[in-house]
Design a protein around this motif. Structure first.
Motif, PDB file in Angstrom:
ATOM      1  N   TYR A 349       0.859  -1.184   0.000  1.00  0.00           N
ATOM      2  CA  TYR A 349       0.000   0.000   0.000  1.00  0.00           C
ATOM      3  C   TYR A 349       0.895   1.233   0.000  1.00  0.00           C
ATOM      4  CZ  TYR A 349      -2.838   3.860   1.549  1.00  0.00           C
ATOM      5  OH  TYR A 349      -3.421   5.087   1.633  1.00  0.00           O
ATOM      6  N   TYR A 350       0.611   2.175  -0.884  1.00  0.00           N
ATOM      7  CA  TYR A 350       1.371   3.413  -0.956  1.00  0.00           C
ATOM      8  C   TYR A 350       0.388   4.574  -1.087  1.00  0.00           C
ATOM      9  CZ  TYR A 350       4.726  -0.149  -2.410  1.00  0.00           C
ATOM     10  OH  TYR A 350       5.468  -1.290  -2.486  1.00  0.00           O
ATOM     11  N   GLY A 351       0.528   5.567  -0.245  1.00  0.00           N
ATOM     12  CA  GLY A 351      -0.355   6.725  -0.304  1.00  0.00           C
ATOM     13  C   GLY A 351       0.346   7.967   0.212  1.00  0.00           C
ATOM     14  N   ARG A 352      -0.014   9.141  -0.344  1.00  0.00           N
ATOM     15  CA  ARG A 352       0.637  10.377   0.074  1.00  0.00           C
ATOM     16  C   ARG A 352      -0.276  11.576  -0.156  1.00  0.00           C
ATOM     17  NH1 ARG A 352       5.370  10.562   2.042  1.00  0.00           N
ATOM     18  NH2 ARG A 352       6.475  12.539   2.307  1.00  0.00           N
ATOM     19  N   ASP A 353      -0.145  12.582   0.726  1.00  0.00           N
ATOM     20  CA  ASP A 353      -0.883  13.839   0.640  1.00  0.00           C
ATOM     21  C   ASP A 353       0.095  14.976   0.360  1.00  0.00           C
ATOM     22  OD1 ASP A 353      -3.886  13.645   2.344  1.00  0.00           O
ATOM     23  OD2 ASP A 353      -2.521  11.941   2.284  1.00  0.00           O
ATOM     24  N   PHE A 354      -0.380  15.973  -0.402  1.00  0.00           N
ATOM     25  CA  PHE A 354       0.428  17.151  -0.718  1.00  0.00           C
ATOM     26  C   PHE A 354      -0.429  18.396  -0.519  1.00  0.00           C
ATOM     27  CE2 PHE A 354       2.125  13.649  -3.154  1.00  0.00           C
ATOM     28  CZ  PHE A 354       3.499  13.784  -3.016  1.00  0.00           C
ATOM     29  N   LEU A 355       0.100  19.345   0.237  1.00  0.00           N
ATOM     30  CA  LEU A 355      -0.588  20.608   0.487  1.00  0.00           C
ATOM     31  C   LEU A 355       0.413  21.749   0.322  1.00  0.00           C
ATOM     32  CD1 LEU A 355      -3.031  22.284   1.482  1.00  0.00           C
ATOM     33  CD2 LEU A 355      -2.222  21.873   3.817  1.00  0.00           C
ATOM     34  N   GLY A 373       2.744  10.665   4.240  1.00  0.00           N
ATOM     35  CA  GLY A 373       2.229   9.455   3.608  1.00  0.00           C
ATOM     36  C   GLY A 373       2.669   8.175   4.274  1.00  0.00           C
ATOM     37  N   ASN A 374       2.040   7.082   3.823  1.00  0.00           N
ATOM     38  CA  ASN A 374       2.301   5.725   4.294  1.00  0.00           C
ATOM     39  C   ASN A 374       2.800   4.867   3.141  1.00  0.00           C
ATOM     40  OD1 ASN A 374       1.505   5.093   7.169  1.00  0.00           O
ATOM     41  ND2 ASN A 374      -0.328   6.202   6.525  1.00  0.00           N
ATOM     42  N   TYR A 375       3.738   3.973   3.454  1.00  0.00           N
ATOM     43  CA  TYR A 375       4.228   2.990   2.493  1.00  0.00           C
ATOM     44  C   TYR A 375       4.375   1.656   3.222  1.00  0.00           C
ATOM     45  CZ  TYR A 375       5.602   7.341   0.196  1.00  0.00           C
ATOM     46  OH  TYR A 375       5.598   8.606  -0.340  1.00  0.00           O
ATOM     47  N   THR A 376       3.681   0.654   2.751  1.00  0.00           N
ATOM     48  CA  THR A 376       3.789  -0.674   3.367  1.00  0.00           C
ATOM     49  C   THR A 376       4.028  -1.723   2.288  1.00  0.00           C
ATOM     50  OG1 THR A 376       1.421  -1.228   3.247  1.00  0.00           O
ATOM     51  CG2 THR A 376       2.156   0.025   5.167  1.00  0.00           C
ATOM     52  N   THR A 377       4.893  -2.673   2.597  1.00  0.00           N
ATOM     53  CA  THR A 377       5.156  -3.817   1.726  1.00  0.00           C
ATOM     54  C   THR A 377       5.269  -5.057   2.607  1.00  0.00           C
ATOM     55  OG1 THR A 377       6.408  -2.390   0.229  1.00  0.00           O
ATOM     56  CG2 THR A 377       6.626  -4.751  -0.085  1.00  0.00           C
ATOM     57  N   SER A 378       4.610  -6.131   2.215  1.00  0.00           N
ATOM     58  CA  SER A 378       4.599  -7.326   3.062  1.00  0.00           C
ATOM     59  C   SER A 378       4.748  -8.585   2.221  1.00  0.00           C
ATOM     60  CB  SER A 378       3.300  -7.400   3.872  1.00  0.00           C
ATOM     61  OG  SER A 378       2.178  -7.552   3.015  1.00  0.00           O
ATOM     62  N   LEU A 379       5.301  -9.591   2.857  1.00  0.00           N
ATOM     63  CA  LEU A 379       5.440 -10.931   2.280  1.00  0.00           C
ATOM     64  C   LEU A 379       4.892 -11.922   3.294  1.00  0.00           C
ATOM     65  CD1 LEU A 379       6.550 -12.960   0.160  1.00  0.00           C
ATOM     66  CD2 LEU A 379       8.709 -12.923   1.426  1.00  0.00           C
ATOM     67  N   GLN A 380       3.924 -12.727   2.873  1.00  0.00           N
ATOM     68  CA  GLN A 380       3.302 -13.716   3.759  1.00  0.00           C
ATOM     69  C   GLN A 380       3.439 -15.111   3.168  1.00  0.00           C
ATOM     70  OE1 GLN A 380      -0.773 -12.442   4.393  1.00  0.00           O
ATOM     71  NE2 GLN A 380      -0.206 -11.247   6.184  1.00  0.00           N
TER      72      GLN A 380
END
Length: 495
Positions: A349-355, A373-380
């Protein structure tokens, strides 16, 4: 019943335990080993339930052996287990509201382990006229006041002002309130929004909001299920005071092909669906399909307030907009079936805000820049070595950062224009390794255990006019272990 739930962090120099407190877990484990020895004289059935049209898992469906009290319910992965089945011939039946029931004849021998995957077909519910009378509501066997599950259909069909939003749907539930009419942050039982644990496919997401809490960061079209626990949550969800929101994303449609219906390429990659949507808030797109070893799904969203503001000012007086705000986010997931008992899932999941805002006249001016913003990467790795054991091992990387910049210009009588800059940066990086192991001892006894090792890297930097006022970093770690036993002593009593 949780027997052990310990958290260890590097500030602790030592941990002592009372031997007497260990007697109960040890005696219980001995009892469970004896029970498992007797279980060798019986058989077991396990497998997965899937939607025949899409191949996606069917959650919370009932699977029973007709004429007996033996049965189970599928989990969020569509997995079910029925153990301690006496040898004999049975009829297995899978049922789920909105789907056509499916039956299969099975023969069980002593110590036999049968893998039985079933696919259910969607079917419209038909019924006759119903007469409503003043009658007491029927008793349900399993009632958990503080737990609720929401599907994608429920979230999308909930009335919304702009677009479907998981957090605003939850704000309509009991025990959940909002800070105000503009915030989507969850206030559960009087606690703060930062006291909630938000998990996406088992991975923690920090500050999952856009525009300071006005919008949530999750695209409703990409979600399969959202489990919300307002209290009384299991031991594996420790270190939280208010609530737990455990979100499971969709796997993607593996049964339909629209790009390469035939040919060599169709054996390796294809697309089963492409969906776009435009709302007052944003534009979003979702694509999904099969590949040779599994499926893939990707969803993306972007607001266009900045583009509308730019267009407005150009039409009005031919100038650029003094300020702009927009956010974007994307969510993707793919899995690879190594064999029928092992699956690897990679998700992100990758998301970002700009103001931004820029104002300047002949004498003074200021500029504001803010992005986060948030950045998540996972391996299951999901493994089912036998019908009694279910293992889920995860490795994840989560990053949350917040950057703020402010510059103002003023006239100095001696040197002319002087610009002063203020900057702040907050950075949080999280490496997590965890294991969850389920042991299905019997239809009345399930033991769950696991661990989580989390390494955090936290940094904050503040500068004014090039001078550092604050520069701090920390690298704590958290190690947690837990052991939980779910024991159904009677038909109407769970411990």
């Amino acid at each position: 019943m949780s027997f052990v739930c310990c958290n260890f962090g590097n500030p602790l120099n030592g941990i002592s335990m009372n031997r007497k407190k260990l007697k109960t877990p040890i005696l219980l484990m001995c009892f469970l080993l004896v029970v498992s020895a007797f279980a060798r004289e019986t058989g077991r059935i396990s497998g997965y339930l899937r939607n025949a049209a899409t191949g996606e898992p069917i959650m919370y469906a009932n699977v029973v052996l007709e004429g007996t009290y033996l049965g189970a319910a599928s989990d969020v992965h569509g997995h079910y287990v029925i153990v301690n089945i006496p040898p004999g011939k049975y009829t297995l039946k899978a049922m789920m509201m909105g789907y056509e029931s499916r039956t299969r004849a099975v023969t069980i021998a002593a110590d036999q382990d049968i893998r039985l995957d079933l696919e259910l077909t969607v079917k419209a519910i038909e019924g006759e006229a119903v007469e409503v009378t003043a009658e007491r509501t029927r008793f349900e066997e399993k009632v958990e006041i503080s737990r609720m599950n929401l599907s994608m259909e429920q979230i999308v069909n909930t009335p919304a002002m702009v677009e479907a939003d998981l957090f605003r749907t939850l704000q309509m539930m009991p025990s959940v309130t909002a800070k105000n009419d503009f915030s989507s942050a969850l206030i559960v039982r009087g606690g703060g929004s930062d006291e909630n644990l938000i998990l996406l496919d088992g991975i923690e997401v920090y500050n999952p909001y856009h525009l300071g809490g006005v919008f949530s960061t999750f695209n409703a079209e990409a979600l399969a299920d959202a489990e919300f626990l307002a209290g009384g949550y299991p031991a594996k969800f420790g270190n939280r005071n208010s609530a737990v929101l455990n979100i499971t994303s969709r796997e993607g449609n593996s049964r339909r092909s629209i790009l390469f219906k035939e040919g060599r390429m169709a054996n390796y990659f294809d697309m089963s669906g492409l969906k776009g949507e435009v709302s007052m808030l944003s534009s979003k797109i979702l694509a999904e399909g099969p590949h040779k070893w599994g499926t893939w799904m990707i969803a993306a969203r972007r607001t266009y307030y900045d583009q509308l503001a730019k267009l407005y000012f150009r039409i009005k007086d031919g100038t650029d907009s003094p300020g702009a705000y927009f956010f974007w986010d994307s969510h993707w997931k793919t899995f690879f079936d190594i064999n029928e008992r092992n699956r690897l899932t990679v998700a992100g999941y990758y998301g970002r805000d700009f103001l931004t805002f820029d104002y300047e006249d002949d004498e003074n001016g200021f500029k504001i820049g803010l992005d986060w913003g948030n950045y998540t990467t996972s391996l299951q790795w999901r493994a089912v070595p036998s019908s009694k054991i279910h293992s889920l091992f995860s490795v994840a990387r989560t990053v949350y950062d917040w950057d703020f910049g402010f510059a103002f210009t003023e006239i100095d009588s001696a040197v002319g224009k002087v610009t002063t800059e203020i900057a702040e940066n907050v950075d949080l990086r999280d490496w997590t390794v965890k294991e969850e192991l389920d042991w299905f001892i019997s239809n009345r006894h399930t033991v769950t255990g696991g661990f989580e090792y989390k390494v955090l890297e936290m940094a904050i930097l503040q500068e004014i006019a090039g001078i550092e006022f604050l520069d701090r970093t920390q690298s704590p770690y958290i190690f947690s272990i837990y052991l939980q036993d779910k024991w159904k002593t009677l038909n109407l009593l769970n411990i």
